[in-house]
Design an enzyme around this catalytic site. Structure first.
Site: not given
Length: 637
Positions: A127, A129, A157, A284, A289, A470
């Site tokens: 972590d 601040y 630290s 459909i 197609f 991409d």
């Protein structure tokens, strides 16, 4: 004392007096400048300048794992879980969807010079601040406040398991505000793309007012607000999640005085049912197609990939391969269509003057006007269900928004929000084809932050995580305010949940120069593909040249070029030579070096050594903050 100094003294005295007796100063971008307290700006908290030393207040917080339930959010922010569940109209055991705006009721009180709500927080290993304030708390505190309140713990630290004091940013009403009929102050967390007008619109049902909000934060009309900061919203009634107005990507129109009548709603249902039936029949027909078409001629999945895209056969692998497929199923298409608005082809014809060439933007994308709003209409073939499903479940200001679809005679038409400034590639070109359109240094960094934030959302906040695959200049669109939006999700696919997790594919597809080596050579797919592409994008954003052009002009490959840029002795001079000539040297060289350090990390050959997009966003936000300060100082000279 000269006249100008005297004027400055009088203005400063007036400003100081005003915030002591009345409103609160908006903190601005200085919240990311952790080493400097910026006391006078209110970074350490809202000032104790109100008649009441304690009050009922509200915060906003966006649901993000692991803080995505009533229990976890109330524990983190020190709120009563029963009250939190009440104002959000959920039960006490509820879990919120990702990025849901949650209202958090808290008690706010004076502590010394500042108003705040204090809580105790246990640190985790690694972590900082800055991360606690801006990542965990999303900006409800500042790193300066945490440093000030925890002087016994070293800034550099922080150990895991340490207990620190965290003051949350809240405020109480001034006498002015109570006299105007306001009863609550809400600390709203600003995110990318927010404006004061958008935010006020969201809370209009609770008496929010644009003028009162500007005054409460000592802002002017048109003032810039920054992510990871809080904006005070005076409210006349208690806010609730059910009453909030969902914002739009552009300034929202005024709402109708009353909801539609039952008769109108009935007609809407009838129309939707008819349109749904027509679309189902069309679907459909489309399936038949495409099945027939595939028997006549094999086609690859990604026929919509544009400039400089290519496909190659990947190496076979003994590991299990992912099941990427170009097959279209009735179920996949119909389920996708049901979740977005269905436009009739006549509506799209009317919007584009029958797809007139004067409305053509580029390729198969047209500009149209639907119900008074600008839209981009893209004609597509093939299976678009994955793209529709992904776009329909994402809601982020840095991802292009899908508003609806249409199917006509074997073609899909996807209707997107319109990005007024077009693709980023139109603005970044040192060869002169950008027609004099120039982006400033700060605009470029803001766009980089926007793109990184959008990718971070894809990688961390979609379910499951997704890889764009991409990312390039053509696929970054700019809105009217030059804010970046990621577009073209035709190659996007889901990725593993864990850091470093990957899948394999034989189907290598993308854009030359942007593809990571592990993907190009071995078919490895992970979120680190986008990190690599983002590094390439940053180079082009800074230099105004495609990477292939850089190779040719400098006679160097990327590793050698970056080595020269980051050389301690001559690196800055070489980088100045590489930068986009349109900047005319008007950029902070130290920050340009920091950008190239990020590029170098993104392009690491080992994907596990590349940073996550979350890390990149944090680094870029700090650079953006410094860039804004640099721009301000240059403007005032």
């Amino acid at each position: 004392m000269g006249s100008s100094q005297f004027q400055f003294f009088i203005v400063s005295l007036f400003c100081f007096f005003s915030f002591i007796v009345s409103q609160q100063p908006y903190t601005g971008s200085t919240t990311a400048d952790c080493p400097v307290a910026h006391n006078s700006t209110g970074n350490l908290g809202y000032f104790c300048n109100t008649p009441n030393r304690s009050c009922q207040s509200f915060l906003t917080f966006r649901s993000r794992s692991p803080f995505n339930s009533v229990s976890s959010i109330s524990t983190l922010l020190g709120s009563d879980p029963l009250e939190l569940s009440r104002v959000n109209s959920v039960n006490a055991s509820a879990t919120f969807p990702p990025e849901k705006l949650v209202l958090v009721p808290i008690s706010c009180s004076c502590s010394g010079q500042f108003l705040q709500s204090n809580l105790s927080f246990t640190t985790r290993t690694g972590d900082t601040y800055f991360a606690i304030a801006n990542e965990t708390l999303q900006g409800l505190s500042t790193c300066q406040t945490l440093i000030s309140q925890n002087s016994n713990i070293s800034v550099t630290s922080i150990k895991g398991g340490e207990r620190i004091l965290v003051p949350l940013r809240c405020a109480c009403l001034t006498k002015n505000q109570t006299d105007m009929g306001f009863n609550y102050l809400l600390s709203y967390l600003v995110v990318f793309g927010d404006t004061v007008l958008h935010i006020v619109q969201r809370f209009k049902p609770f008496g929010a007012d644009n003028g009162a909000t500007l005054e409460a934060n000592e802002l002017q009309l048109g003032s810039t607000i920054y992510p990871f900061t809080t904006l005070l919203i005076p409210l006349k009634t208690e806010p609730s999640s059910t009453g909030m107005i969902e914002p739009t990507s552009s300034p929202p129109p005024s709402l109708p005085a009353s909801p539609p009548s039952a008769t109108k709603r009935t007609w809407v249902y009838v129309v939707v049912a008819i349109v749904g039936g027509v679309i189902l029949l069309a679907v459909i027909g489309a399936v038949v197609f495409f099945v027939c078409a595939r028997k006549r001629k094999k086609k690859t999945e990604h026929t919509t990939t544009e400039i400089d895209s290519f496909e190659s056969t990947g190496k076979p692998s003994e590991k299990k391969l992912d099941g990427e497929s170009s097959s279209i199923t009735l179920e996949s298409i119909s389920s996708a269509v049901q979740s977005v608005k269905a436009y009739t082809f006549k509506e799209l014809q009317d919007a584009t003057d029958n797809f007139s060439s004067t409305h053509l933007i580029k390729g198969s994308v047209y500009h149209g006007t639907i119900n008074g709003d600008s839209a981009a209409i893209k004609k597509m073939n093939g299976d678009v269900s994955k793209q529709i499903n992904l776009l329909n479940k994402t809601n982020h200001s840095n991802l292009i928004r899908l508003s609806g679809v249409c199917f006509e005679e074997g073609h899909w038409y996807l209707v997107f929000e319109y990005a007024a400034k077009g693709p980023l590639s139109d603005w970044i070109d040192s060869n002169g084809s950008s027609n004099g359109r120039i982006l400033t240094w700060t605009q470029r960094i803001q766009i980089a932050v926007d793109v990184a934030t959008g990718l971070n959302y894809l990688h961390s906040f979609t379910n499951p995580p997704h890889v764009h695959k991409d990312l390039k200049m053509d696929n970054i669109l700019l809105d009217g305010d030059f804010r970046g939006k990621i577009s073209n999700f035709s190659l996007a696919r889901s990725a593993g949940w864990e850091e470093g997790e990957f899948t394999l594919t034989r189907h290598i597809v993308g854009t030359r120069g942007y593809m990571a080596p592990e993907y190009l050579e071995n078919g490895l797919v992970s979120t680190k593909l986008d990190v690599y592409s983002f590094g390439i994008l940053l180079i082009e954003l800074l230099t105004g040249k495609e990477v292939s052009e850089l190779h040719r002009k400098e006679n160097l490959q990327l590793p050698e070029l970056l080595e020269k840029v980051l050389d301690e002795k001559d690196g800055k001079e070489y980088l100045s030579h590489l930068m986009d000539p349109s900047l005319e040297g008007n950029f902070p060289i130290e920050l340009a070096v920091l950008m190239m350090i990020i590029v170098n990390r993104c392009l690491n050959k080992d994907p596990s050594q590349r940073p996550s997009m979350d890390e990149i966003v944090q680094s870029l936000c700090r650079i953006l903050s410094s860039s804004l300060s640099w721009e301000l100082s240059n403007t005032s000279v």
